[in-house]
Design a protein around this motif. Structure first.
Motif, PDB file in Angstrom:
ATOM      1  N   SER A   1       0.842  -1.207   0.000  1.00 15.88           N
ATOM      2  CA  SER A   1       0.000   0.000   0.000  1.00 15.88           C
ATOM      3  C   SER A   1       0.871   1.249   0.000  1.00 15.88           C
ATOM      4  O   SER A   1       1.980   1.253   0.535  1.00 15.88           O
ATOM      5  N   HIS A   2       0.306   2.286  -0.539  1.00 14.72           N
ATOM      6  CA  HIS A   2       0.902   3.637  -0.513  1.00 14.72           C
ATOM      7  C   HIS A   2       2.381   3.618  -0.854  1.00 14.72           C
ATOM      8  O   HIS A   2       3.196   4.137  -0.115  1.00 14.72           O
ATOM      9  N   LYS A   3       2.729   3.011  -1.940  1.00 18.18           N
ATOM     10  CA  LYS A   3       4.142   2.944  -2.320  1.00 18.18           C
ATOM     11  C   LYS A   3       4.370   3.820  -3.560  1.00 18.18           C
ATOM     12  O   LYS A   3       3.717   3.637  -4.595  1.00 18.18           O
TER      13      LYS A   3
ATOM     14  N   VAL B   1       6.150  -3.851 -10.361  1.00 18.65           N
ATOM     15  CA  VAL B   1       5.444  -2.629 -10.748  1.00 18.65           C
ATOM     16  C   VAL B   1       6.506  -1.708 -11.335  1.00 18.65           C
ATOM     17  O   VAL B   1       7.596  -1.578 -10.762  1.00 18.65           O
ATOM     18  N   PHE B   2       6.212  -1.075 -12.468  1.00 15.55           N
ATOM     19  CA  PHE B   2       7.216  -0.202 -13.072  1.00 15.55           C
ATOM     20  C   PHE B   2       6.619   1.149 -13.435  1.00 15.55           C
ATOM     21  O   PHE B   2       5.406   1.286 -13.626  1.00 15.55           O
ATOM     22  N   ASN B   3       7.482   2.117 -13.492  1.00 10.94           N
ATOM     23  CA  ASN B   3       7.084   3.462 -13.929  1.00 10.94           C
ATOM     24  C   ASN B   3       8.170   3.975 -14.870  1.00 10.94           C
ATOM     25  O   ASN B   3       9.280   4.244 -14.452  1.00 10.94           O
ATOM     26  N   ASN B   4       7.823   4.087 -16.132  1.00 13.07           N
ATOM     27  CA  ASN B   4       8.805   4.541 -17.118  1.00 13.07           C
ATOM     28  C   ASN B   4       8.451   5.935 -17.638  1.00 13.07           C
ATOM     29  O   ASN B   4       8.777   6.289 -18.762  1.00 13.07           O
ATOM     30  N   GLY B   5       7.725   6.706 -16.801  1.00 15.11           N
ATOM     31  CA  GLY B   5       7.358   8.076 -17.181  1.00 15.11           C
ATOM     32  C   GLY B   5       8.161   9.102 -16.400  1.00 15.11           C
ATOM     33  O   GLY B   5       8.992   8.747 -15.558  1.00 15.11           O
TER      34      GLY B   5
ATOM     35  N   LYS C   1       1.886   6.525  -7.684  1.00 15.17           N
ATOM     36  CA  LYS C   1       1.767   5.855  -6.390  1.00 15.17           C
ATOM     37  C   LYS C   1       0.908   4.610  -6.569  1.00 15.17           C
ATOM     38  O   LYS C   1      -0.119   4.659  -7.260  1.00 15.17           O
ATOM     39  N   VAL C   2       1.359   3.525  -5.929  1.00 11.27           N
ATOM     40  CA  VAL C   2       0.499   2.347  -5.840  1.00 11.27           C
ATOM     41  C   VAL C   2      -0.312   2.539  -4.562  1.00 11.27           C
ATOM     42  O   VAL C   2       0.199   2.362  -3.465  1.00 11.27           O
ATOM     43  N   SER C   3      -1.573   2.944  -4.678  1.00 10.34           N
ATOM     44  CA  SER C   3      -2.388   3.147  -3.473  1.00 10.34           C
ATOM     45  C   SER C   3      -2.604   1.802  -2.795  1.00 10.34           C
ATOM     46  O   SER C   3      -2.522   1.686  -1.582  1.00 10.34           O
ATOM     47  N   GLN C   4      -2.901   0.807  -3.620  1.00 12.00           N
ATOM     48  CA  GLN C   4      -3.136  -0.531  -3.064  1.00 12.00           C
ATOM     49  C   GLN C   4      -2.853  -1.560  -4.151  1.00 12.00           C
ATOM     50  O   GLN C   4      -3.307  -1.401  -5.291  1.00 12.00           O
ATOM     51  N   LEU C   5      -2.096  -2.591  -3.776  1.00  8.51           N
ATOM     52  CA  LEU C   5      -1.902  -3.724  -4.686  1.00  8.51           C
ATOM     53  C   LEU C   5      -2.128  -4.985  -3.880  1.00  8.51           C
ATOM     54  O   LEU C   5      -1.583  -5.122  -2.777  1.00  8.51           O
TER      55      LEU C   5
END
Ligand code: DQQ
Length: 577
Positions: A385-387, A551-555, A560-564
């Protein structure tokens, strides 16, 4: 039309078109690009670790279209196109499985096999209809001549209505119930729908082709379900090429409940499987049973049509589940490897997870979600959460095996200022846009999402992601994409990027994704099921315990990952395999 034009531009699609004109398109079930596979088969391809675990499939051989799903006396029934003799299309019968929950399946003997003159060369797709006295009836296409595919429509009834498993079916002597008439294309006349009843008549549709280009939903009417007469004009038609497997049903304008096919709805859905592109397209519109016309709500809809799934998903069929008052969608996903590989594996084809479908409150499109029964297969959850994921960063989700998993994630983007401008050249063509802006192409807001079936060193990964653009009118446009171009080190695979736009308001920055990962399939639902993409992938090292989830972010913008939450998925009963 963008996607269609793209497909037609490809050389293998021209070949497909020629085969279609020759009346042989049904045997072409995958991109011919994959046919260049080497003669030797990589060990991973035949590994049981790539055979799907919880998606529908028989123990071996070829399957294609779902046929005639229905609920009867406590059991869900699913019939499907099946070759009992091998892993390629041919010798087609209606295989039969039953289930209490649409997830655990028991295989029975095939229900419909060639054994009367009007189906002696094949029993092709069709539907079931529940008659007023509770008798189910199967309508299906029979091939009644050798060499040329002369197509007629047949009917069958259960031998013993008190058998909840509906094991045996009889074909009355008055078959066929509909044959091509002079002037109709006898080789493009197939796949009768579930019939609906109103004002003293049953109606059914049969898919067809008029001239070279007009896809047609022929309308037939009957008072007694025995004698069928073709209406003067079809229910609907458009210049799109042959319409396979039409499906026509009413929808409620609000809520998630479905309607029985004979109940009248304010709105209706007409779906056709377009033989030219091998994708399923639908429109939402109105139907008047006195004029017997269907009119799509969006006049442009016949040519810029919505798709159930923007990936590998074809020849689908819905049915009304009276138990939970829901409409359920089933579809076929073929292999994206080669015929050589399929023969070596001994199997080819799966079905998508059954999806509940309903009309979006906007009235413009359907929403789809895996049936709730699937959740019974979920094991212990792992949550994050919240990551925050900074630009260019990624993190691994650990603590579970991820080669057979269900992953639900809610993202929040920090701001939309960094969104890239949308090139108008791609505004109508999500697939092309994803082709040029794949997962590894740095963006503004996104690409962000999941890498599934990824190897520890990221040599292999399948990306499922979103990317946000600034559209022309100041609005934001959300692209959902599956990029399998790095999914495998094995040669001889077809690895197209698949994509659809997501009709969602991203101004809050929030968007969700669910991915059903199952060894060689990744089936994803964006924004609560507004855009869906199924993709077949065949990793060579990211298999079994070698499969990882990131989980990736290429932007440029932080996300934020609110919840996974991710669950390992158990294996259900799957036809005895
Ligand atoms: N598959 C069936 C046909 C249908 C096509 C033959 C769609 O009835 O038109 O296996 O995949």
């Amino acid at each position: 039309m963008g996607a269609q034009l793209w497909v037609l531009a490809a050389p293998w699609a021209m070949l497909l078109l020629l085969l279609q004109l020759a009346g042989a398109s049904h045997v072409v079930h995958r991109s011919l690009e994959a046919e260049a596979a080497p003669a030797s088969v990589p060990a991973s391809i035949v590994s049981p670790l790539l055979r799907t675990g919880y998606h529908f499939q028989p123990p071996m051989n070829w399957i294609n279209d779902p046929n005639g799903p229905l609920y009867y006396k406590g059991w869900y029934h699913l019939f499907y196109q099946y070759n009992p003799k091998g892993a390629v299309w041919g010798n087609i019968v209606w295989a039969h499985s039953v289930s209490r929950d649409l997830i655990n399946w028991i295989a029975l003997e095939p229900a419909i096999k060639p054994d009367i003159p009007s189906d002696q060369y094949g029993c092709w797709s069709g539907s079931t209809t529940m008659l007023a006295d509770g008798t189910p009836a199967i309508l299906y296409t029979g091939i009644d001549r050798p060499n040329i595919n002369y197509q007629v429509q047949n009917i069958a009834f259960p031998k013993n209505k008190s058998d909840p498993l509906l094991r045996e079916w009889v074909k009355p002597g008055y078959n066929p119930i509909a044959s091509p008439e002079p002037g109709m294309n006898a080789t493009q006349f197939r796949d009768p729908t579930t019939a609906w009843y109103a004002d003293g008549h049953w109606r059914m549709l049969v898919g067809g082709l008029k001239g070279d280009r007009r896809g047609v939903a022929y309308l037939y009417r009957s008072r007694d379900f025995k004698t069928w007469v073709r209406a003067k004009h079809p229910l609907h038609s458009a210049l799109t090429g042959m319409w396979e497997c039409p499906d026509f049903f009413p929808v409620q304008v609000s809520g998630q409940n479905g309607l029985d096919t004979s109940e009248s709805g304010t709105k209706y859905v007409l779906k056709n499987s377009l033989d030219l592109t091998r994708y399923d397209y639908y429109t939402v519109g109105t139907y008047d049973n006195t004029t017997e016309r269907y009119v799509p709500g969006n006049p442009d809809g016949d040519y810029h049509r919505l798709r159930y799934d923007y990936g590998n998903f074809y020849a689908s069929k819905t049915f009304f589940d009276p138990v939970k008052r829901r409409r359920i969608l089933l579809g076929w996903a073929n292999e994206s490897d080669s015929v050589t590989y399929d023969k070596a594996k001994g199997w080819a084809g799966i079905h998508a997870i059954p999806r509940k479908i309903w009309l979006d409150p906007s009235g413009k499109q359907l929403v789809q979600w895996p049936v709730e029964e699937l959740e019974k297969l979920r094991g212990k959850p792992v949550s994050v959460s919240h990551k925050v994921v900074a630009p260019g960063e990624h993190f691994e989700v650990t603590g579970l095996g991820t080669y057979q998993a269900d992953v639900e994630v809610s993202f929040e983007v920090s701001g939309l200022e960094k969104a890239e401008e949308l090139d108008p050249a791609y505004a109508q063509d999500a697939e092309k846009l994803c082709g040029v802006k794949g997962a590894d192409v740095r963006g503004g807001v996104g690409p962000f999402g999941l890498w599934v079936l990824a190897s520890a060193g990221l040599e292999e990964k399948t990306a499922v992601f979103f990317r946000v653009f600034k559209g022309g009118s100041g609005q934001h446009v959300v692209l959902m994409c599956t990029d399998p171009t790095k999914s495998s080190l094995s040669p001889g695979l077809y690895k197209p990027t698949f994509a659809g736009f997501v009709d969602t308001d991203i101004s809050s920055g929030k968007i969700s994704l669910r991915s059903l990962v199952d060894r060689s399939v990744v089936e994803s639902f964006g924004a609560g099921g507004k855009t869906c993409i199924l993709s077949r992938v065949y990793p060579s090292i990211a298999i079994g315990k070698g499969a990882h989830l990131y989980v990736f972010n290429n932007g440029e913008a932080e996300i934020k990952v609110s919840q996974l939450t991710a669950w390992e998925m158990k294996k259900p009963l799957m036809n005895g395999a």
